[in-house]
Design a protein around this motif. Structure first.
Motif, PDB file in Angstrom:
ATOM      1  N   PHE A  64       1.519  -5.978 -11.693  1.00  0.00           N
ATOM      2  CA  PHE A  64       0.425  -5.134 -10.871  1.00  0.00           C
ATOM      3  C   PHE A  64       0.055  -3.933 -11.500  1.00  0.00           C
ATOM      4  O   PHE A  64      -1.303  -3.575 -11.465  1.00  0.00           O
ATOM      5  CB  PHE A  64       0.733  -5.191  -9.423  1.00  0.00           C
ATOM      6  N   GLU A  65       1.034  -3.048 -11.477  1.00  0.00           N
ATOM      7  CA  GLU A  65       0.965  -1.636 -12.143  1.00  0.00           C
ATOM      8  C   GLU A  65      -0.040  -1.769 -13.451  1.00  0.00           C
ATOM      9  O   GLU A  65      -0.518  -0.960 -13.598  1.00  0.00           O
ATOM     10  CB  GLU A  65       2.211  -0.957 -12.106  1.00  0.00           C
TER      11      GLU A  65
ATOM     12  N   ARG B  26       1.051  -9.857   1.575  1.00  0.00           N
ATOM     13  CA  ARG B  26       2.045  -8.827   1.957  1.00  0.00           C
ATOM     14  C   ARG B  26       2.336  -7.913   0.579  1.00  0.00           C
ATOM     15  O   ARG B  26       2.296  -6.808   0.558  1.00  0.00           O
ATOM     16  CB  ARG B  26       3.355  -9.537   2.508  1.00  0.00           C
ATOM     17  N   PHE B  27       2.301  -8.807  -0.405  1.00  0.00           N
ATOM     18  CA  PHE B  27       2.402  -8.173  -1.816  1.00  0.00           C
ATOM     19  C   PHE B  27       1.393  -7.099  -1.920  1.00  0.00           C
ATOM     20  O   PHE B  27       1.635  -5.979  -2.548  1.00  0.00           O
ATOM     21  CB  PHE B  27       2.796  -9.273  -2.696  1.00  0.00           C
ATOM     22  N   VAL B  28       0.183  -7.557  -1.777  1.00  0.00           N
ATOM     23  CA  VAL B  28      -0.982  -6.701  -1.925  1.00  0.00           C
ATOM     24  C   VAL B  28      -0.833  -5.552  -1.223  1.00  0.00           C
ATOM     25  O   VAL B  28      -1.265  -4.295  -1.641  1.00  0.00           O
ATOM     26  CB  VAL B  28      -2.100  -7.504  -2.026  1.00  0.00           C
ATOM     27  N   SER B  29      -0.679  -5.648   0.114  1.00  0.00           N
ATOM     28  CA  SER B  29      -0.731  -4.490   0.933  1.00  0.00           C
ATOM     29  C   SER B  29       0.402  -3.514   0.457  1.00  0.00           C
ATOM     30  O   SER B  29       0.083  -2.505   0.398  1.00  0.00           O
ATOM     31  CB  SER B  29       0.012  -4.844   2.419  1.00  0.00           C
ATOM     32  N   HIS B  30       1.574  -4.099   0.252  1.00  0.00           N
ATOM     33  CA  HIS B  30       2.710  -3.212  -0.167  1.00  0.00           C
ATOM     34  C   HIS B  30       2.329  -2.643  -1.676  1.00  0.00           C
ATOM     35  O   HIS B  30       2.595  -1.274  -1.559  1.00  0.00           O
ATOM     36  CB  HIS B  30       3.913  -4.231  -0.701  1.00  0.00           C
TER      37      HIS B  30
ATOM     38  N   SER C 189     -15.983   3.119  -4.204  1.00  0.00           N
ATOM     39  CA  SER C 189     -15.224   4.105  -3.625  1.00  0.00           C
ATOM     40  C   SER C 189     -13.647   4.074  -4.432  1.00  0.00           C
ATOM     41  O   SER C 189     -12.799   5.024  -4.331  1.00  0.00           O
ATOM     42  CB  SER C 189     -14.978   4.433  -2.328  1.00  0.00           C
ATOM     43  N   GLY C 190     -13.615   2.917  -5.131  1.00  0.00           N
ATOM     44  CA  GLY C 190     -12.359   2.588  -5.837  1.00  0.00           C
ATOM     45  C   GLY C 190     -11.455   2.034  -4.846  1.00  0.00           C
ATOM     46  O   GLY C 190     -11.565   2.027  -3.666  1.00  0.00           O
ATOM     47  N   GLY C 191     -10.205   1.725  -5.312  1.00  0.00           N
ATOM     48  CA  GLY C 191      -9.290   0.890  -4.524  1.00  0.00           C
ATOM     49  C   GLY C 191      -9.016  -0.245  -4.719  1.00  0.00           C
ATOM     50  O   GLY C 191      -9.712  -1.042  -5.663  1.00  0.00           O
ATOM     51  N   VAL C 192      -8.105  -1.115  -4.165  1.00  0.00           N
ATOM     52  CA  VAL C 192      -8.095  -2.732  -4.298  1.00  0.00           C
ATOM     53  C   VAL C 192      -8.849  -3.213  -3.380  1.00  0.00           C
ATOM     54  O   VAL C 192      -9.019  -3.108  -2.286  1.00  0.00           O
ATOM     55  CB  VAL C 192      -6.569  -3.164  -4.142  1.00  0.00           C
ATOM     56  N   CYS C 193      -9.695  -4.307  -4.082  1.00  0.00           N
ATOM     57  CA  CYS C 193     -10.307  -5.161  -3.407  1.00  0.00           C
ATOM     58  C   CYS C 193      -9.650  -6.575  -3.355  1.00  0.00           C
ATOM     59  O   CYS C 193      -9.755  -7.222  -4.515  1.00  0.00           O
ATOM     60  CB  CYS C 193     -11.894  -5.257  -3.784  1.00  0.00           C
ATOM     61  N   TYR C 194      -9.127  -7.175  -2.372  1.00  0.00           N
ATOM     62  CA  TYR C 194      -8.593  -8.296  -2.237  1.00  0.00           C
ATOM     63  C   TYR C 194      -9.309  -9.679  -1.666  1.00  0.00           C
ATOM     64  O   TYR C 194      -9.381  -9.507  -0.539  1.00  0.00           O
ATOM     65  CB  TYR C 194      -6.982  -8.230  -1.743  1.00  0.00           C
TER      66      TYR C 194
END
Lengths: 270, 270, 270, 270, 270, 270
Positions: B28-29, B50-54, B101-106
């Motif tokens: 992921f990183e 849960r993995f994505v939230s983590h 705005s950036g960040g993860v979109c799941y």
């Protein structure tokens, strides 16, 4: 010209009466305390809706009921934009109102709804307990007093309409069935006003007809139809005519099956 | 009338706990650093969400989650024109907001979405990393901190709904499975509050039921249902009743299969 | 909590690098000069989009790209009426903008679009070179510098979605394939930053996997996935793990096929 | 960076040149005089559209062309209400404009259109010669100078899309085919600028390929593709490369068929 | 450039001429007097529409004709709300206008319309003779001078499109067929201006072609096509060319069938 | 030109005449008193609609009739938001109006309606007797004088359109059939004005034709068609012509079946 004065159906009590079949009341309470969503399974007219009304009233929770159908979409539950004075104004749907204010939200026959409905329920039925409103950008946190209850009838086999395992695995579930004979006689007598002794053979007959389910009948006689039948008898209709109108005609359109059911009825009902 | 005081579910920590199964955290990183989109595959309730939230919390990234469904169209992700004061005003959808705005979109269960959704993702998932908004004429460049993650459950075989190879070939992918027994006991115990020794036979039972997948069961017991079951036991419900309500009824509607599952359960659970 | 600083993907050069496979650059230039529309055929990720970007930049033409999908209709290309201040205002679609201003308009995966799209292209692809906008009553003449390019993947056999002969017969066409081994190593090394010697076995493996297309794999490994894989290795991930995440998991969900691919990979990659 | 100066395609003459194959010009004129609607049948690219352009220009009639497609509905031809300043305003479609002002209205590939289109044509194609606009309540009388021409390609066998006999029986009809060899060489030479001697082998090849129609090819080479091919040769491309790009790749995606076509081409073209 | 002066088709008389085949005129009048709805059955172009025009004019009734098609819905007949100055204003459809003002409303090819159309007709076709407009809440009583006439072609066998018995049982019905030979010669001669002696062999040929219906031809030659053919001959076209354009090409696209029809034609027509 | 003066159909009496077949009048009254919904089953034109009109008038109840069809949705019954002066205004549908004001709401051919209609009826047809309007948030209590009646024709076997058992089990039901011969002669004579002696052979014929149902005829002759036929005879049309137009042509389009029916008719009718 005759003018009849209709008499009102039995007045709705504060807490609708309900006769438990097993541990379902305890399970409902525990699910509320532990914030687990609940799934009720069982045939038509066996008391699922009544059970939810009973528990909501008993626990002092408001109750929002949505009957699902083929065209029920997520937006019917969450809300829509409507035009007001030239602007588009957001209007909450019943699920959103329930999540905002707490209480039980009961989605009856959930398998009938469109597929996007199940997905709207996903974030409400895991540990997030949120309702994201994509159209408005809001994310609502369900309060502790909010509880989601859904139901369906597993007797209708329909591969197009089955709940996905990924949805079912989000609920604690209870299987309902018709009441045992003595309890059903008591319920029908109370709701129709017909004395128990005259209700008993009707319940007897219903149990025989239920045994035919899957053979000639798609579904067995519901307790509701038994109440209808007892109402007709209580109003002075001969029992065999009431049985034909309330227990046989609603179950089948096939002349052969109808004839067979009438024979069974005549053997049981004078 | 009893009034229950619901107790809140376990409070959400800053970084949701997650027990890695393999190299998925490193992957992921690296995907974030090299700006590669990520595809998560695996069964219902095995911990993908849960993995994505983590990871999002651990890496300090905002997280936008969209549960996909049959009626989710590209415009639900990118945005729409709405009427405001007589004018049509563009309102960003969740994907557009995340790209700005950036960040993860799941996008959870991406295969459920309508086909045009996959195509909206194409220019975001090659070296262009752009989101063209055809309706407004804008072309958004995804910032370095934007990361697209999608998931689906390969266990549902559905030729109508499979992701096209031309879409899958745009992602680095990870296969998830259920946790090993010891780890799963720890997770269920933590989330339900039930001591590990009492959780262990429930996890044992779950592993037996998962082995039946593909034979009598469409899908195995999820970790989520195990947590539900442990919650019921922790609230004082007999284990066998909790197993019936949380591990058996949600899995099957077939009387024969249910009977078989109950026999297996009674052999494992006192 | 770790905060990573994402490093941007390789900066987009003025003219994206492109290694010709044959006469495709000359054909593109001649098609532009003689005002002939161009059709690109070939598998996913073999460089069709890159070729168009390269040629447009090299010839100093603007480029409009539209990824086609199931719900893309003619109006999405030509334009629509929108409400503005109570009036309906015409807003050009991407094709109309390209016809008005000249440059290359590239419709990627044209076979995915709805059927009316192909017909909108007909008057643009014969000697009339016009775009009639029926809704506004305008007829636009394409300027000499306008060029229409479309693509599709003939590997997807789909009788419902094939381009009609009456449409295909309006284009000059080029068949693309994956790059020869030496060229592909160079491209992957350049784009990932991984030295050529370490890229070579990955390309070797890709050629073996492509040979399985049509047997166990629906499609071969794209050059894009090779770049992903090399990026992971370049970031320090063991090669076998990178191969699993970037070359195997995106290609198949079948346990048996995955095991077979891993065996092939382990024979080639240390 | 090379900047090419595109040279315009051959300028459109006042009356587009057309070489008659039979009595079609006389039939067109008689149909106009006797006010009979006309149906053109024939393969892609054999000159139907050119014939209509020629006749309309020669007879001094305006020409409205509508390319029909799957989503073309009656309202696209007759007109729609649009919002203007808060009111709904009727906007004529192309057929209505043609009926109001006279001239030829040409519906290309009529079988592709939605079924309601054919019905809109019924009152225009019997002795009433009217166009009822149900939405506005108007009934337009077609002026004597209005003529309806429709076309389709009978080579596409599609039971879902065939014109109903009740529609076909409203038209006088002409069957078109490709030009005889000498005429086709002249047309291709004129349109491409390539001398006739170099065009001849291309036309030879086209006739061979057309003979394969129904066996390996869904449709034969159109005159349009021959013009494309001659343009490429005229621009300096080797003939075999031009044949591949303009006559073979647009006709087939099958490797075996392509190889066979190349062999035939290499036998004919140096 | 030749400019032709089109000559107008035969001017529409006050009462369109009509040659009765049987008791249909009496039946129409009786149906009007007894307020019974009428159903006309018969093949394309045999005179159903002409019959209705004739009777309406002869009885001094206004005539509203609606050609039904796949997308014709109940609202197209009854009316719709349209936006006018910001308000929604109800606009009557053609059926509603006819019910309000009286006269004949003729729905041509009723089986093509959507199913809700048939149901809108139900309360108009029993003894209630009402048209309920659910959208406005109005219930219109049909005046005595209102008469509903519908038609369809029973030759098109289409189980999806058959009129339901519950609809057909609401109409008095007439079966139409083509005219006897002598009458048809007279009609074609009158309408085309061609002398009867030259029309006779054309009608002869038509009768031969009609006998092939169901074998090689989906439908026989209509009287309308005979009029077209006679018009072409009357304008100076050789009879065999006119037969090809007006009687053969509109009937078939099959080369074999066309050749057979030409042989038959050449045997009959000099 | 003849101008006919249409004579009005028999004036609608205060209470439409109805000849009971069994206990249906008592059952209707009891259902009203006990607030039970009623389901009428039976073939086309056997008097279901007439029965409801009769009972509503006799009991002094208003009557709202909705003919259901393929496109009838829940919103057509409950109501919709319409634009008025820029605002959206709620407009009640016919069911909502009936629930607000009381009286009989009759849904004719309920199986034709869309599935969401049945579900709207669920809360009205159990002991809650409520109509929730989800769009407005209102919950209407049906007054004691509100009664829901629905009907369908079980003779149409259509698995896609059958009423679900969960809906049928909410109604008391009556099976209707055609009238006995003597009663039917009386009804037809009264409604047509033709003397009973001349009606008798028509009814005789109808009984013979009904016996063919399921063999050559999809449905038997309705009483309505018998009235039509008697009207034609009463207006002076020969009986055999009237039988052809009113009893045979509406029943079949098959030449063989029609010939057989004519033979039967000629044996019975002079």
């Amino acid at each position: 010209m005759t003018v009849l004065t209709p008499t009102p159906f039995q007045a709705q009590p504060e807490i609708p009466p309900y006769v438990p079949q097993g541990n379902e009341c305890q399970l409902f309470e525990t699910a509320l305390v532990r914030q687990l969503p609940l799934l009720l399974k069982g045939p038509t007219g066996c008391g699922k809706t009544r059970f939810v009304s009973h528990m909501a009233a008993r626990l002092g929770l408001s109750l929002t009921t949505v009957s699902c159908h083929d065209d029920l979409a997520a937006a019917d539950l969450t809300g829509r934009y409507l035009l007001k004075g030239g602007d588009t104004v957001w209007v909450d749907g019943p699920l959103t109102r329930a999540v905002r204010s707490g209480g039980v939200c009961y989605l009856d026959e959930i398998v009938e709804a469109r597929k996007d409905v199940a997905v709207v329920l996903h974030p409400l039925t895991d540990d997030r307990r949120i309702l994201p409103l994509e159209r408005t950008g809001e994310i609502l946190d369900a309060p502790p007093g909010f509880m989601l209850v859904v139901s369906y009838n597993p007797g209708y086999q329909n591969i197009l309409k089955a709940l996905k395992p990924s949805t079912k695995q989000r609920f604690v579930a209870i299987e309902f069935d018709f009441l045992p004979k003595e309890q059903e006689i008591a319920v029908v007598s109370t709701e129709s006003g017909l004395e128990a002794a005259r209700v008993a053979p009707l319940v007897d007959l219903a149990h025989r007809l239920r045994a035919m389910k899957g053979h000639d009948l798609e579904e067995g006689v519901s307790t509701r139809l038994l109440v209808y039948c007892a109402c007709l008898v209580d109003s002075g209709m001969p029992a065999r005519e009431a049985v034909l109108a309330a227990l046989i005609e609603p179950l089948t359109d096939e002349p052969d099956v109808r004839a067979a059911l009438r024979e069974i009825a005549h053997a049981v009902i004078a």
